[in-house]
Design an enzyme around this catalytic site. Structure first.
Site, PDB file in Angstrom:
ATOM      1  N   ILE A  25       0.894  -1.080   0.195  1.00 52.10           N
ATOM      2  CA  ILE A  25       0.037  -0.142  -0.116  1.00 52.10           C
ATOM      3  C   ILE A  25       0.844   1.266   0.056  1.00 52.10           C
ATOM      4  O   ILE A  25       0.734   2.314  -0.927  1.00 52.10           O
ATOM      5  CB  ILE A  25      -0.954  -0.155   1.390  1.00 52.10           C
ATOM      6  CG1 ILE A  25      -2.035  -1.085   0.926  1.00 52.10           C
ATOM      7  CG2 ILE A  25      -1.670   1.378   1.413  1.00 52.10           C
ATOM      8  CD1 ILE A  25      -2.957  -1.315   2.139  1.00 52.10           C
ATOM      9  N   PHE A  28       2.292   1.449  -3.624  1.00 53.90           N
ATOM     10  CA  PHE A  28       1.417   1.890  -4.593  1.00 53.90           C
ATOM     11  C   PHE A  28       0.753   3.245  -4.291  1.00 53.90           C
ATOM     12  O   PHE A  28       0.430   4.085  -5.329  1.00 53.90           O
ATOM     13  CB  PHE A  28       0.110   1.029  -4.445  1.00 53.90           C
ATOM     14  CG  PHE A  28       0.283  -0.486  -4.804  1.00 53.90           C
ATOM     15  CD1 PHE A  28       0.895  -0.527  -6.224  1.00 53.90           C
ATOM     16  CD2 PHE A  28      -0.138  -1.600  -4.203  1.00 53.90           C
ATOM     17  CE1 PHE A  28       1.146  -1.839  -6.740  1.00 53.90           C
ATOM     18  CE2 PHE A  28       0.042  -2.861  -4.752  1.00 53.90           C
ATOM     19  CZ  PHE A  28       0.542  -2.873  -5.935  1.00 53.90           C
ATOM     20  N   GLU A  29       0.529   3.627  -3.202  1.00 52.92           N
ATOM     21  CA  GLU A  29       0.161   4.918  -2.576  1.00 52.92           C
ATOM     22  C   GLU A  29       1.119   6.286  -3.183  1.00 52.92           C
ATOM     23  O   GLU A  29       0.763   7.462  -3.379  1.00 52.92           O
ATOM     24  CB  GLU A  29      -0.452   5.089  -1.426  1.00 52.92           C
ATOM     25  CG  GLU A  29      -1.833   4.240  -1.242  1.00 52.92           C
ATOM     26  CD  GLU A  29      -3.008   4.729  -1.912  1.00 52.92           C
ATOM     27  OE1 GLU A  29      -3.076   5.830  -2.252  1.00 52.92           O
ATOM     28  OE2 GLU A  29      -4.006   3.834  -2.269  1.00 52.92           O
ATOM     29  N   GLY A  30       2.503   5.690  -2.523  1.00 52.05           N
ATOM     30  CA  GLY A  30       3.530   6.756  -2.459  1.00 52.05           C
ATOM     31  C   GLY A  30       3.214   7.583  -1.314  1.00 52.05           C
ATOM     32  O   GLY A  30       2.252   7.658  -0.738  1.00 52.05           O
ATOM     33  N   ARG A 146      -1.322  -2.603  -9.563  1.00 51.62           N
ATOM     34  CA  ARG A 146      -2.007  -2.886  -8.425  1.00 51.62           C
ATOM     35  C   ARG A 146      -3.108  -4.075  -8.128  1.00 51.62           C
ATOM     36  O   ARG A 146      -2.880  -4.785  -7.605  1.00 51.62           O
ATOM     37  CB  ARG A 146      -2.753  -1.739  -7.610  1.00 51.62           C
ATOM     38  CG  ARG A 146      -3.251  -1.744  -6.395  1.00 51.62           C
ATOM     39  CD  ARG A 146      -3.887  -0.477  -5.668  1.00 51.62           C
ATOM     40  NE  ARG A 146      -3.932  -0.665  -4.289  1.00 51.62           N
ATOM     41  CZ  ARG A 146      -3.958   0.562  -3.549  1.00 51.62           C
ATOM     42  NH1 ARG A 146      -3.345   1.685  -4.002  1.00 51.62           N
ATOM     43  NH2 ARG A 146      -3.867   0.372  -2.158  1.00 51.62           N
TER      44      ARG A 146
END
Length: 156
Positions: A25, A28-30, A146
Site C-alpha cells: 500500500i 502503490f500510494e506513495g 495494483r
C-alpha cells in the site's frame, strides 16, 4: 471435570493487515506530505489518506502520514472482516488493498465480491480484479499493477 480455556493458538485469530500489504500500500500510494488531488480528483495526503479532514495546502510530517495510514488501515480491516469472505491472509490482504484504494462501498456492490461469494474460478476472480483499473475515466498503469498484485495475493 472443569473446562479449560483454549490455548492461544487454538483461539480464533482476527485477521489484520500483514507487513506485506502495508508495504505494498505504501508503494502503490506513495508518500505525499502536501495535500494534492489524485487521478480521480480526490483530495489526498500522506499514504493515500482521503476525507473531510484534508484541505488544499495542508502539510503533514512523515510521522503523521504513518499515523493516518494506521488509522485508515484499522477502519478498513474492520470493514473487510465484516464481509466474511477472506479465508486466508492473502485474500484478506488483497481485499484490504482494494478497499483502501476504492472504498468499501465499491467492493460491496461489485461483481468481484459476487464472484468471490459464489465460489468463482481463479480466472473469473482475476478478471474481476482487472476491471478496476480506471480513474478519472482513464486506464492507469499504476492501477493495472495494483490489481495484478491483488489478484496474485488473493490466491497466495
Amino acid at each position: 471435570m472443569a473446562s479449560q480455556a483454549a490455548e492461544p493458538s487454538e483461539r480464533l485469530k482476527i485477521m489484520e493487515a500483514s507487513i506485506v500489504v502495508i508495504q505494498k500500500i505504501k508503494e502503490f500510494e506513495g508518500l505525499r506530505l502536501e495535500a494534492y488531488r489524485d487521478a480521480a480528483g480526490v483530495l489526498t495526503i500522506g499514504y493515500g489518506h482521503t476525507g473531510p479532514d484534508i484541505s488544499p495546502g495542508d502539510r503533514i510530517s512523515r510521522y503523521w502520514a504513518v499515523e493516518l495510514l494506521k488509522n485508515d488501515l484499522g477502519r478498513y480491516e474492520a470493514e473487510v472482516r465484516r464481509l466474511k469472505v477472506a479465508r486466508t491472509q492473502g485474500q484478506f490482504d488483497a481485499l484490504l488493498s482494494f478497499v483502501f484504494n476504492l472504498g468499501i462501498e465499491r467492493l460491496k456492490t461489485s461483481t468481484l465480491l459476487k464472484t468471490i461469494r459464489s465460489g468463482g474460478s481463479r480466472a473469473a476472480i482475476r478478471r474481476e480484479f482487472q476491471r478496476w483499473v480506471y480513474a478519472g475515466g482513464k486506464r492507469l498503469s499504476g492501477l493495472e499493477r495494483r490489481r495484478q498484485w491483488e489478484a496474485k495475493r488473493f490466491f497466495e
